[in-house]
Structures are given as C-alpha cells and as structure tokens.
Design a protein around this motif. Structure first.
Motif, PDB file in Angstrom:
ATOM      1  N   PHE A  71       0.745  -1.090   0.167  1.00  0.00           N
ATOM      2  CA  PHE A  71       0.032   0.042   0.042  1.00  0.00           C
ATOM      3  C   PHE A  71       0.839   0.960  -0.095  1.00  0.00           C
ATOM      4  N   LYS A  75       0.297   4.467  -2.584  1.00  0.00           N
ATOM      5  CA  LYS A  75       0.254   5.772  -1.831  1.00  0.00           C
ATOM      6  C   LYS A  75       1.326   6.689  -2.734  1.00  0.00           C
ATOM      7  N   ASN A  76       2.787   6.158  -2.729  1.00  0.00           N
ATOM      8  CA  ASN A  76       3.433   7.194  -3.373  1.00  0.00           C
ATOM      9  C   ASN A  76       3.321   7.541  -4.767  1.00  0.00           C
ATOM     10  N   LEU A  80      -0.008  10.524  -1.938  1.00  0.00           N
ATOM     11  CA  LEU A  80      -0.995  10.621  -0.928  1.00  0.00           C
ATOM     12  C   LEU A  80      -0.123  10.374   0.211  1.00  0.00           C
ATOM     13  N   ASN A  82      -0.244   9.914   4.768  1.00  0.00           N
ATOM     14  CA  ASN A  82      -0.942   9.359   5.783  1.00  0.00           C
ATOM     15  C   ASN A  82      -2.201  10.058   6.090  1.00  0.00           C
ATOM     16  N   ASP A  84      -4.248  11.612   4.522  1.00  0.00           N
ATOM     17  CA  ASP A  84      -5.075  11.379   3.458  1.00  0.00           C
ATOM     18  C   ASP A  84      -5.736  10.183   3.331  1.00  0.00           C
ATOM     19  N   VAL A  85      -5.426   9.038   4.122  1.00  0.00           N
ATOM     20  CA  VAL A  85      -6.147   7.825   4.224  1.00  0.00           C
ATOM     21  C   VAL A  85      -6.509   7.391   5.750  1.00  0.00           C
ATOM     22  N   THR A 121      -4.542  -2.678   0.088  1.00  0.00           N
ATOM     23  CA  THR A 121      -4.848  -2.445  -1.129  1.00  0.00           C
ATOM     24  C   THR A 121      -6.103  -3.048  -1.887  1.00  0.00           C
TER      25      THR A 121
END
Length: 301
Positions: A71, A75-76, A80, A82, A84-85, A121
């Motif tokens: 994941f 994210k990279n 994004l 942390n 943001d999630v 994911t």
C-alpha cells in the motif's frame, strides 16, 4: 465539521474553493475522454483480486504480511500522505455529508471500512470497483469521486467507502505492482536496502543456475526464489530436487533459498542447513525491508 479522525492520523482538508457536484449523472452515459474511459474500464474489470472474471490474482497484493509495503507503493504513486487515508470500522454520516455535493477538487482523500483478513490495497480496489459498478461516482474535473454503500438492517443504506482520487495516478501504481510486488521484486528490494548488490545469475559451466548472484564485501551468495501454489508441504521429490541443486555445487558461493517456510517440514529445514543453505522466509524479508541485515546475521550466528 465531521467527527475528529486525528486518532487515525487522518486530517480533513480545508478548502475555500469547493466545487459543487452531484453523484447523479446528468449526461447518460457520462461524457468521458478516451483516456478516462480506459481508466474507468480498467478499474472496473482488470485490477487484481476483485470479483471480476477478468481480474488476475496477485498473492502479495493480498498478503497481510506485506500490506503496508504494498500500500505504501500505491500511496507514493498517488501522491497520498498518511493524513489522506483512513481505514475505519464505521463511517459516520457526518463524514458522508462533508464530501457529499461539494468537494475540494485538488485534495485527494480515501476513507474506507476494511473487512477482516483483507489487505489495504484489496480494500481500496474493492470499494472503487463497487462504486463504479453501482454507479455511485462522478468526475469533478480530473478527480474521481465515489461512494460505496451496502444495505443494513431494515434496508437502510450504510456508507462503507468514500474516495476522491486522481485515477490515472492509481493506475500508475497498479501497473507497478506486477514489477515491484512479486516475490522476486521484494527479495531484490530487501537485499538492496541492506547493502547487497544483485546480478542475474549466469554460470555457463553448470547445468543449473539460481535467480540472482548476490554480493556484499567479500561475501557471495546464490539466491533461489521458490513460489508454490496449492501446496501444504513440499513433496519428497521436490525436496530432493532442491538438495541436488544445492549440494556441493559452489565452494565460494553460499546458497540462499527464499521460500514460505510453512511449506517446509522440520526435517527438510535440517537437510537444507546441512548443505549450508540459508533459508529466508517472509518474516526475514520484512525485517530486511526495514533495513536489518538478516542474511548477515544468519550466516554469522
């Protein structure tokens, strides 16, 4: 302002230029560019591990052992952080209201409920696929906004997922999974993070070869990666093949076997150790991904 999610590391965006939108499609079908049409079709049918006849399995994408690593790659690629999630057990209606009808078209956010035993994911791809399949989405400029709902007691709709993302970035991340999120790729990354150099193994004087020639200082290793499906324990025949391959082949090169050790009986491990074979399993690779030289530790033990 919706409920505080700071304990989950999530931060709601502050935006003075929110854009009005509706999940209801005024144009039917939506007017989409060719690129966006392909993007949505891919997310609907072809991403790994979803309920689609066109979907391919990716074992490591679904692995809970590697979920943060996998994941993290996603994210990279999606740019994004942390904040943001959020993965929650329940999405409060106030959160739904915050993203319903008006959104910031520049800030990506993902808020999802995750099933037990499901990787992050797989969770993301499942909610996106459900949203697209049930039509609970729309596009705001280049941003894909979607909600995933299920029916609760009494037929009440309960929101289980909210996302607003730039889908092309997600596709870039997904396309990288076939290259990076494989047993081979993970072994490479883990070894490189701990200071090893890898080359494709090529020994023309032998009938057999390994996957990688691994070097660090004066140390030399031959890395073999084994993936087995639908196997509880390696058969005696397969064990003997491994022993024949490793036995006395290389005087100055130490054989290393990367395998899920749940496939190995205690006797098999002992046989391999007698042949000076170093066994790396998932736990070892995870430690190496964090920068710990497990290979060196095992050899010096």
């Amino acid at each position: 302002m919706p409920v505080n999610l700071k304990k989950f590391g999530f931060e709601f965006e502050t935006c003075e230029e929110k854009v009005a939108y509706s999940i209801k499609h005024e144009d039917k079908p939506l007017k989409l560019s060719e690129d966006m049409t392909k993007t949505l079709e891919y997310l609907l049918w072809y991403v790994p591990n979803i309920n689609s006849a066109q979907s391919q399995e990716n074992e490591l994408t679904s692995s809970l052992n590697f979920e943060n690593f996998v994941f993290g790659i996603i994210k990279n690629y999606m740019n994004l952080a942390n904040k943001d999630v959020a993965f929650l057990n329940y999405i409060d209606p106030d959160i739904v209201k915050f993203y319903d009808k008006r959104i910031c078209p520049h800030s990506q956010k993902i808020i999802l409920t995750k099933s037990e035993g499901e990787s992050k994911t797989d969770c993301l791809l499942r909610h996106i696929r459900n949203s697209l399949a049930h039509g609970n989405f729309n596009l705001v400029e280049d941003m894909l906004v979607g909600f995933d709902y299920k029916f609760g007691p009494g037929g009440q709709e309960i929101c289980t997922g909210i996302f607003k993302i730039f889908p092309k970035n997600l596709l870039s991340g997904l396309s990288s999974l076939d290259e990076e999120v494989t047993a081979e790729g993970l072994a490479q990354i883990a070894l490189q993070r701990t200071g090893y150099r890898l080359e494709r193994f090529n020994n023309e004087d032998r009938d057999t070869s390994f996957d990688f020639y691994v070097k660090k200082g004066s140390k030399r290793y031959a890395l073999e990666i084994k993936k087995y499906k639908d196997t509880e324990v390696l058969s005696e025949r397969e064990v003997q093949k491994l022993l024949d391959k490793f036995s006395g082949l290389y005087e100055s090169i130490i054989p290393v076997l990367f395998v899920n050790t749940s496939f190995l009986k205690k006797e098999t491990k002992e046989k391999l150790k007698k042949e000076r074979v170093i066994i790396l399993d998932i736990k070892n690779i995870l430690k190496m991904l964090e920068g710990r030289d497990i290979l060196g530790e095992i050899e010096s033990y």
